[in-house]
Design a protein around this motif. Sequence first.
Motif, PDB file in Angstrom:
ATOM      1  N   ILE A  77       0.809  -1.219   0.000  1.00 23.19           N
ATOM      2  CA  ILE A  77       0.000   0.000   0.000  1.00 23.19           C
ATOM      3  C   ILE A  77       0.846   1.273   0.000  1.00 23.19           C
ATOM      4  CG2 ILE A  77      -2.011  -1.090   1.052  1.00 23.19           C
ATOM      5  CD1 ILE A  77      -1.053   0.062   3.737  1.00 23.19           C
ATOM      6  N   GLU A  78       2.139   1.137  -0.206  1.00 23.07           N
ATOM      7  CA  GLU A  78       3.002   2.318  -0.228  1.00 23.07           C
ATOM      8  C   GLU A  78       2.599   3.252  -1.360  1.00 23.07           C
ATOM      9  OE1 GLU A  78       7.203   1.872  -0.152  1.00 23.07           O
ATOM     10  OE2 GLU A  78       7.177   0.714   1.683  1.00 23.07           O
ATOM     11  N   GLN A  79       2.476   4.516  -1.042  1.00 24.75           N
ATOM     12  CA  GLN A  79       2.049   5.514  -2.022  1.00 24.75           C
ATOM     13  C   GLN A  79       3.180   5.958  -2.939  1.00 24.75           C
ATOM     14  OE1 GLN A  79      -1.162   6.517  -2.392  1.00 24.75           O
ATOM     15  NE2 GLN A  79      -1.606   4.942  -0.893  1.00 24.75           N
ATOM     16  N   ASN A  80       4.414   5.818  -2.499  1.00 26.43           N
ATOM     17  CA  ASN A  80       5.544   6.353  -3.254  1.00 26.43           C
ATOM     18  C   ASN A  80       6.222   5.319  -4.145  1.00 26.43           C
ATOM     19  OD1 ASN A  80       6.902   4.791  -1.441  1.00 26.43           O
ATOM     20  ND2 ASN A  80       7.953   6.447  -0.415  1.00 26.43           N
ATOM     21  N   MET A  81       5.455   4.328  -4.567  1.00 23.58           N
ATOM     22  CA  MET A  81       5.981   3.282  -5.468  1.00 23.58           C
ATOM     23  C   MET A  81       7.216   2.585  -4.892  1.00 23.58           C
ATOM     24  SD  MET A  81       4.008   2.862  -8.058  1.00 23.58           S
ATOM     25  CE  MET A  81       5.017   1.961  -9.212  1.00 23.58           C
ATOM     26  N   PHE A  82       7.206   2.341  -3.602  1.00 26.14           N
ATOM     27  CA  PHE A  82       8.229   1.532  -2.915  1.00 26.14           C
ATOM     28  C   PHE A  82       9.580   2.239  -2.783  1.00 26.14           C
ATOM     29  CE2 PHE A  82       5.527  -1.304  -5.532  1.00 26.14           C
ATOM     30  CZ  PHE A  82       4.764  -1.826  -4.511  1.00 26.14           C
ATOM     31  N   TYR A  83       9.624   3.540  -3.010  1.00 32.35           N
ATOM     32  CA  TYR A  83      10.894   4.263  -3.008  1.00 32.35           C
ATOM     33  C   TYR A  83      11.638   4.109  -1.678  1.00 32.35           C
ATOM     34  CZ  TYR A  83      14.208   8.116  -3.281  1.00 32.35           C
ATOM     35  OH  TYR A  83      15.349   8.857  -3.273  1.00 32.35           O
ATOM     36  N   ASN A  84      10.960   4.373  -0.560  1.00 34.38           N
ATOM     37  CA  ASN A  84      11.620   4.285   0.746  1.00 34.38           C
ATOM     38  C   ASN A  84      12.059   2.862   1.059  1.00 34.38           C
ATOM     39  OD1 ASN A  84      11.276   7.023   1.215  1.00 34.38           O
ATOM     40  ND2 ASN A  84       9.296   6.725   2.201  1.00 34.38           N
ATOM     41  N   THR A  85      11.236   1.902   0.727  1.00 34.02           N
ATOM     42  CA  THR A  85      11.588   0.507   0.977  1.00 34.02           C
ATOM     43  C   THR A  85      12.800   0.110   0.150  1.00 34.02           C
ATOM     44  OG1 THR A  85       9.276  -0.009   1.452  1.00 34.02           O
ATOM     45  CG2 THR A  85      10.734  -1.861   0.980  1.00 34.02           C
ATOM     46  N   GLU A  86      12.845   0.551  -1.101  1.00 31.45           N
ATOM     47  CA  GLU A  86      13.999   0.239  -1.949  1.00 31.45           C
ATOM     48  C   GLU A  86      15.284   0.847  -1.389  1.00 31.45           C
ATOM     49  OE1 GLU A  86      12.929  -0.403  -6.487  1.00 31.45           O
ATOM     50  OE2 GLU A  86      12.179   1.519  -5.744  1.00 31.45           O
ATOM     51  N   LEU A  87      15.189   2.074  -0.896  1.00 30.10           N
ATOM     52  CA  LEU A  87      16.363   2.710  -0.291  1.00 30.10           C
ATOM     53  C   LEU A  87      16.824   1.944   0.947  1.00 30.10           C
ATOM     54  CD1 LEU A  87      15.595   6.534  -0.490  1.00 30.10           C
ATOM     55  CD2 LEU A  87      17.217   5.220  -1.850  1.00 30.10           C
ATOM     56  N   ASP A  88      15.875   1.553   1.779  1.00 29.23           N
ATOM     57  CA  ASP A  88      16.208   0.799   2.986  1.00 29.23           C
ATOM     58  C   ASP A  88      16.864  -0.539   2.641  1.00 29.23           C
ATOM     59  OD1 ASP A  88      15.132   2.846   4.499  1.00 29.23           O
ATOM     60  OD2 ASP A  88      13.227   1.802   4.863  1.00 29.23           O
ATOM     61  N   LEU A  89      16.311  -1.220   1.646  1.00 26.22           N
ATOM     62  CA  LEU A  89      16.867  -2.511   1.248  1.00 26.22           C
ATOM     63  C   LEU A  89      18.260  -2.362   0.654  1.00 26.22           C
ATOM     64  CD1 LEU A  89      13.759  -4.307  -0.297  1.00 26.22           C
ATOM     65  CD2 LEU A  89      14.928  -4.870   1.843  1.00 26.22           C
ATOM     66  N   GLN A  90      18.477  -1.313  -0.121  1.00 26.08           N
ATOM     67  CA  GLN A  90      19.804  -1.093  -0.700  1.00 26.08           C
ATOM     68  C   GLN A  90      20.830  -0.813   0.392  1.00 26.08           C
ATOM     69  OE1 GLN A  90      20.629  -1.680  -3.892  1.00 26.08           O
ATOM     70  NE2 GLN A  90      22.702  -1.422  -3.166  1.00 26.08           N
ATOM     71  N   GLU A  91      20.445  -0.033   1.387  1.00 27.77           N
ATOM     72  CA  GLU A  91      21.348   0.245   2.514  1.00 27.77           C
ATOM     73  C   GLU A  91      21.644  -1.036   3.297  1.00 27.77           C
ATOM     74  OE1 GLU A  91      23.840   2.004   5.164  1.00 27.77           O
ATOM     75  OE2 GLU A  91      23.087   2.837   3.307  1.00 27.77           O
ATOM     76  N   GLU A  92      20.600  -1.819   3.547  1.00 30.22           N
ATOM     77  CA  GLU A  92      20.780  -3.093   4.258  1.00 30.22           C
ATOM     78  C   GLU A  92      21.703  -4.029   3.473  1.00 30.22           C
ATOM     79  OE1 GLU A  92      18.044  -6.790   5.968  1.00 30.22           O
ATOM     80  OE2 GLU A  92      17.063  -4.999   5.188  1.00 30.22           O
ATOM     81  N   LYS A  93      21.498  -4.088   2.180  1.00 28.64           N
ATOM     82  CA  LYS A  93      22.313  -4.936   1.309  1.00 28.64           C
ATOM     83  C   LYS A  93      23.782  -4.503   1.356  1.00 28.64           C
ATOM     84  CE  LYS A  93      22.314  -6.411  -3.543  1.00 28.64           C
ATOM     85  NZ  LYS A  93      21.577  -6.262  -4.806  1.00 28.64           N
ATOM     86  N   THR A  94      24.013  -3.204   1.314  1.00 30.88           N
ATOM     87  CA  THR A  94      25.380  -2.684   1.374  1.00 30.88           C
ATOM     88  C   THR A  94      26.046  -3.048   2.692  1.00 30.88           C
ATOM     89  OG1 THR A  94      24.786  -0.849  -0.083  1.00 30.88           O
ATOM     90  CG2 THR A  94      26.782  -0.584   1.239  1.00 30.88           C
ATOM     91  N   GLN A  95      25.316  -2.895   3.792  1.00 25.94           N
ATOM     92  CA  GLN A  95      25.878  -3.225   5.105  1.00 25.94           C
ATOM     93  C   GLN A  95      26.198  -4.721   5.217  1.00 25.94           C
ATOM     94  OE1 GLN A  95      26.885  -0.999   7.324  1.00 25.94           O
ATOM     95  NE2 GLN A  95      26.204   0.524   5.842  1.00 25.94           N
ATOM     96  N   ILE A  96      25.341  -5.543   4.666  1.00 25.57           N
ATOM     97  CA  ILE A  96      25.588  -6.988   4.686  1.00 25.57           C
ATOM     98  C   ILE A  96      26.811  -7.327   3.839  1.00 25.57           C
ATOM     99  CG2 ILE A  96      24.669  -9.244   4.006  1.00 25.57           C
ATOM    100  CD1 ILE A  96      21.858  -8.105   4.687  1.00 25.57           C
ATOM    101  N   LEU A  97      26.935  -6.700   2.675  1.00 23.08           N
ATOM    102  CA  LEU A  97      28.099  -6.960   1.817  1.00 23.08           C
ATOM    103  C   LEU A  97      29.403  -6.569   2.504  1.00 23.08           C
ATOM    104  CD1 LEU A  97      26.789  -5.930  -1.696  1.00 23.08           C
ATOM    105  CD2 LEU A  97      27.503  -8.202  -0.956  1.00 23.08           C
ATOM    106  N   ILE A  98      29.392  -5.478   3.241  1.00 21.73           N
ATOM    107  CA  ILE A  98      30.582  -5.069   3.990  1.00 21.73           C
ATOM    108  C   ILE A  98      30.958  -6.143   4.999  1.00 21.73           C
ATOM    109  CG2 ILE A  98      31.435  -3.414   5.708  1.00 21.73           C
ATOM    110  CD1 ILE A  98      29.775  -1.269   4.159  1.00 21.73           C
ATOM    111  N   LYS A  99      29.956  -6.687   5.681  1.00 19.89           N
ATOM    112  CA  LYS A  99      30.220  -7.748   6.665  1.00 19.89           C
ATOM    113  C   LYS A  99      30.699  -9.028   5.981  1.00 19.89           C
ATOM    114  CE  LYS A  99      26.816  -6.004   9.938  1.00 19.89           C
ATOM    115  NZ  LYS A  99      25.492  -6.234  10.548  1.00 19.89           N
TER     116      LYS A  99
END
Length: 78
Positions: free
Chosen positions: A15-37
Motif C-alpha cells: 500500500i506504499e504511495q511512493n511506489m516503494f521508493y523508501n523501501t527500496e532505499l532501505d533494502l539497498q542500505e541493508e544490502k550494502t551493510q551486509i556486503l561489507i560484513k
Amino acid sequence: MTGKQLMDFADKIAIEQNMFYNTELDLQEEKTQILIKIERDPSNKKLVKQYNDVCEKQRLIGILKYQRLELMIEAKKI
C-alpha cells in the motif's frame, strides 16, 4: 525466505504511495551493510542468507512495480 515470509513482506509494503521508493532505499542500505560484513567474513552462511533474502525482496518489489504499471495501463484503456 519462505514463500509466506515473502507474501507477508508484500502485504506490508503493497500500500506504499511512493511506489516503494523508501523501501527500496532501505533494502539497498541493508544490502550494502551486509556486503561489507561478508567481505570480512565470506564463509558466514547467516550473512549470505541475509543477503539472499534482501535480494529476493528487491526482486519482489520489481514484480510489484510492474504489476502496478500494468494495472494503470489497463485502467486507462477502459
